[in-house]
Every structure is written in structure tokens, then in C-alpha cells.
Design an enzyme around this catalytic site. Structure first.
Site, short mmCIF file in Angstrom:
data_model
loop_
_atom_site.label_atom_id
_atom_site.label_comp_id
_atom_site.label_asym_id
_atom_site.label_seq_id
_atom_site.Cartn_x
_atom_site.Cartn_y
_atom_site.Cartn_z
N LYS A 80 27.97 -11.21 -0.31
CA LYS A 80 28.43 -9.54 -0.13
C LYS A 80 28.65 -8.81 -0.71
CE LYS A 80 23.35 -10.03 2.66
NZ LYS A 80 22.80 -8.80 3.83
N LYS A 105 18.46 -14.35 -5.46
CA LYS A 105 17.53 -14.07 -5.02
C LYS A 105 17.18 -12.30 -4.72
CE LYS A 105 18.44 -13.32 -0.04
NZ LYS A 105 18.50 -13.06 1.38
N LYS A 131 16.27 -7.43 -0.48
CA LYS A 131 15.25 -5.30 -0.58
C LYS A 131 16.56 -4.86 -0.09
CE LYS A 131 15.01 -6.60 4.62
NZ LYS A 131 16.46 -7.57 5.01
N1 AQP Z 1 14.34 -14.01 -1.56
C1 AQP Z 1 14.05 -14.52 -0.59
N2 AQP Z 1 13.72 -16.16 -0.18
C2 AQP Z 1 13.20 -16.70 0.97
N3 AQP Z 1 13.18 -16.07 2.35
C3 AQP Z 1 14.13 -14.29 2.11
N4 AQP Z 1 14.64 -14.67 3.26
C4 AQP Z 1 15.10 -13.11 2.93
N5 AQP Z 1 15.27 -12.54 1.33
C5 AQP Z 1 14.07 -14.09 0.84
C6 AQP Z 1 14.18 -14.24 4.88
O1 AQP Z 1 13.58 -13.71 5.23
C7 AQP Z 1 14.35 -13.12 7.10
C8 AQP Z 1 15.28 -12.31 6.89
O2 AQP Z 1 16.38 -12.29 5.96
P1 AQP Z 1 17.34 -11.14 6.05
O3 AQP Z 1 16.45 -9.66 6.19
O4 AQP Z 1 17.74 -10.91 7.93
O5 AQP Z 1 18.64 -11.15 5.31
P2 AQP Z 1 18.77 -11.44 3.99
O6 AQP Z 1 18.01 -12.72 4.02
O7 AQP Z 1 20.39 -11.19 4.09
O8 AQP Z 1 17.32 -10.64 3.30
P3 AQP Z 1 17.59 -10.26 2.09
O9 AQP Z 1 16.37 -9.13 2.03
O10 AQP Z 1 18.63 -9.78 1.38
O11 AQP Z 1 18.32 -8.38 2.68
P4 AQP Z 1 19.57 -7.33 2.35
O12 AQP Z 1 19.24 -7.30 1.36
O13 AQP Z 1 19.26 -6.25 3.17
O14 AQP Z 1 20.62 -8.68 3.09
C9 AQP Z 1 15.23 -15.01 6.64
O15 AQP Z 1 15.11 -16.03 7.41
C10 AQP Z 1 16.07 -14.58 5.20
O16 AQP Z 1 16.35 -16.40 4.62
#
Ligand code: AQP
Length: 349
Positions: free
Chosen positions: A126, A210, A213
């Protein structure tokens, strides 16, 4: 509570309880759905006690516009319910309404070693290419708050996508060190549950990154709120190579974009990757992408329609989150109180 540290491999004395969370740091994506939410619903339906949290305290580890954060938190709650979380069976709430999360996180900040934190790859990812010195302390301490989220409920199982595995391992280390340092068997050694056909959904623009969001490009992801035309357009424009699809999974090696689309098809349809390739092997993306778009729309449209209906009554969503927070607090407070007692804090009121 016993005084002995739980022997490695010994059967856990803790009642099975599932905890997991999602950050309302943007609209939920197909990655969140396939990697986490879909499994959350299955675990609820399997009958284990399930506690699901919209982790708004985690979301503010990077800047969030306050009005958007409130909207995204309600929208994430709507997504959970629309995808099948029943707030009378699961506990569904937003993290900041249960202050014990932040309190336990402080205790864990004092247990966690800097060397452990320095190994966390999500912080590195990040801050990559950015000025890490300008990142918040909260972003660095994120995994310690996540350990508090999980252990505050003595959760035994945490369904997550592949990217969160390291954080659950850190949670285990924190629990073990707490138990060891205070000579107790108080926190469980939680198991990550990383299951399903798409535990790592990749960006539609770059098969090595990956789907996220918070990716600046909206074309990189499918949002649960996207309409049918947008889903079809994003999949049509998804980056791929020029080769036809192979007839078996081994042929997807070194083809990250093709593998990602096939994995998504497999996860949405419930078919194995080999079964998908038996059907589409030898065909180009001109045939595969429209079939994938049709499937994605069929699976996601009911969720997005229900989300729209739920979002028309934000007060009802807030009521559900408040009720969930009351139920979560009832589990969390005694565990926090016992933790503070173990640590040596006076509790005289
Ligand atoms: N691309 C992905 N494929 C599979 N699982 C995913 N998760 C997130 N992206 C993928 C799973 O969703 C859950 C919640 O994730 P989070 O919102 O707490 O944080 P994150 O993993 O950092 O997800 P994002 O979408 O990438 O959020 P941002 O962009 O805000 O950092 C977790 O179980 C994660 O594994």
C-alpha cells in the site's frame, strides 16, 4: 479459564465462532464477493455462530471523506444483506460502534513486536511507490487492530481472501505471545479459512495485481453496484492475450489475465476450472468474454437490485447495525474486561 498455555496441536477448548470483516473504503468488488462475502454466507448457513463487521476504523487508515465513508458503510451493509447475510442469524455491525476493538488493539500494540510488523506485505504494497514516511501510523498498526477484531470475540475461524493470510498468521502470533507472556490460555489460536475457487481475484487491467476497491481505475474491477451494461463493457475491455483458451488448467500457466477470467467464471458458475476449459478450450476471448458477462450479470444483478432497495431506507440499515453492535458488545465486553484484568489494570467501577 485455565492457567496453562494450550499445548500445540491440542484440541481447542474454544467454541467455534467465525469472525470476519470488510473495509467500507469504497464500493465492494467482485473480489470481495468471491474471496470473502460468498464464503461468509455459506458459513452462516452451515450453522456456526458468525460475527461480521464493517471495519470503518480500518478504512480511515487512509483518508476517507466523512460523508462518503458513511454512505459506503451503509452500502457495504446492504451488500452483505443482499448477498445472503441474515442479520438475525449473523451479527452484523460497524466496528466503531463497539469501542472495545480500539481498546484491545492498544493492548495488542504493546504485545506486537516491531519486527513482526515490518514483515507485513500489505503495508509495503500500500505504500509502494508512495512516500511511506507520509503514511498514517494507523496503516502501519492495521494488523494489530485486525488481531483485536478477531480475538475480541475469541473467534476460532476467519474466512478471508489470500491477501489477508499473513494478517491472520500475525493474529495467531499475538494470541500465542499474550498467552505465553501472561501464562494463560485465554486467546484462541485462530484458523484462517481460505477456500473457494477465487481466493485472489485479479485486476481486469493487470493480471498480476489484485482487484481492489481502492484501485484508481474503475475499469480494473467489477463493483457489486455495476449495471449489466457496465459489467459487459468492463469484461469486453478486460486485458487478455491473443491466444485461444487452453483445454486444461495447466495451459493457463504464465497467462495471468486468462487465468483470472477463467477463475472468475469457475467461481461464479460453481464449475471446476477444468470443466470451464472443456467447454471453452480452443475458443478465443471473443466468445468467452460475452459468456462470462452473461454469467456475471445473472449472478450479480439480484444482489445489486436488492442493494438498491435496501439503500432506499438508510435508517433501517442504521437500526440493523445498531442492533448488531449491541449483540457484538455483549460478547466483547467480558472478553475485554478479562484481558484488562490479566494485564493488571484496576477495574473498580
Ligand atoms: N481481489 C480479491 N480477491 C479475493 N479476495 C479479496 N478480498 C479483497 N480483495 C480480494 C477479500 O475481501 C475481504 C475484505 O477485504 P478488505 O476490504 O478488508 O481489504 P482489502 O483486502 O485490502 O480489500 P480491497 O478491496 O483491496 O480494499 P482496499 O482497496 O480498500 O485496500 C478480505 O477477506 C480480503 O481478503
Amino acid at each position: 479459564m485455565t492457567d496453562a498455555v494450550q499445548a500445540p496441536g491440542a484440541e481447542s477448548r474454544f467454541t467455534p465462532r467465525v469472525f470476519s470483516g470488510i473495509q467500507p473504503s469504497g464500493g465492494l468488488t467482485l473480489g470481495n464477493y468471491l474471496g470473502a462475502l460468498k464464503r461468509f454466507v455459506e458459513m452462516q448457513d452451515e450453522g456456526t455462530e458468525t460475527v461480521y463487521c464493517l471495519v470503518d476504523l480500518h478504512a480511515i487508515t487512509v483518508w476517507q471523506d466523512p460523508d462518503k465513508l458513511r454512505h459506503q458503510t451503509r452500502e457495504a451493509a446492504a451488500a452483505f444483506i443482499a448477498a445472503g447475510i441474515d442479520p438475525t442469524r449473523s451479527i452484523l455491525f460497524n466496528q466503531s460502534q463497539v469501542s472495545a476493538h480500539a481498546e484491545l488493539a492498544w493492548i495488542f500494540n504493546c504485545i506486537t513486536r516491531l519486527g513482526w510488523m515490518n514483515r507485513m506485505t500489505q503495508f509495503k504494497d500500500k505504500t509502494a511507490g508512495k512516500n511511506a514516511e507520509n503514511s498514517s501510523l494507523g496503516l502501519y498498526a492495521y494488523p494489530s487492530l485486525m488481531a483485536a477484531d478477531i480475538l475480541l470475540y475469541h473467534a476460532t475461524h476467519v474466512p478471508v481472501g489470500e491477501d489477508q493470510k499473513q494478517h491472520v498468521e500475525l493474529t495467531r502470533d499475538i494470541a500465542a505471545k499474550f498467552n505465553h507472556d501472561y501464562k494463560v490460555d485465554f486467546f484462541p489460536i485462530t484458523e484462517p479459512v481460505i477456500e473457494g475457487a477465487a481466493t485472489r481475484v485479479m485486476s481486469l487491467r493487470d493480471g498480476t495485481k489484485k482487484m481492489s476497491k481502492s484501485d484508481p481505475s474503475d475499469m480494473s474491477r467489477i463493483n457489486l453496484t455495476d449495471d449489466a451494461d457496465t459489467i459487459a463493457q468492463k469484461l469486453r475491455k478486460a486485458r487478455t492475450d491473443a491466444e485461444p483458451l487452453p483445454s486444461e488448467a495447466a495451459g493457463l500457466k504464465d497467462r495471468p489475465e486468462a487465468r483470472n477470467l477463467v477463475n472468475i467464471f469457475s467461481a461464479l458458475s460453481g464449475q471446476s476450472v477444468d470443466a470451464v476449459l472443456q467447454e471453452f478450450g480452443g475458443q478465443g476471448f471473443g466468445a468467452f468474454k460475452p459468456a462470462l458477462a452473461e454469467l456475471a450479470v445473472a449472478k450479480l444483478a439480484p444482489i445489486s437490485t436488492e442493494m438498491t432497495r435496501l439503500m432506499a431506507d438508510p435508517a433501517e440499515i442504521d437500526r440493523i447495525l445498531g442492533q448488531g453492535a449491541d449483540r457484538a458488545d455483549a460478547i466483547a465486553q467480558p472478553i475485554l474486561a478479562k484481558t484488562l484484568d490479566i494485564v493488571g489494570m484496576i477495574r473498580s467501577r
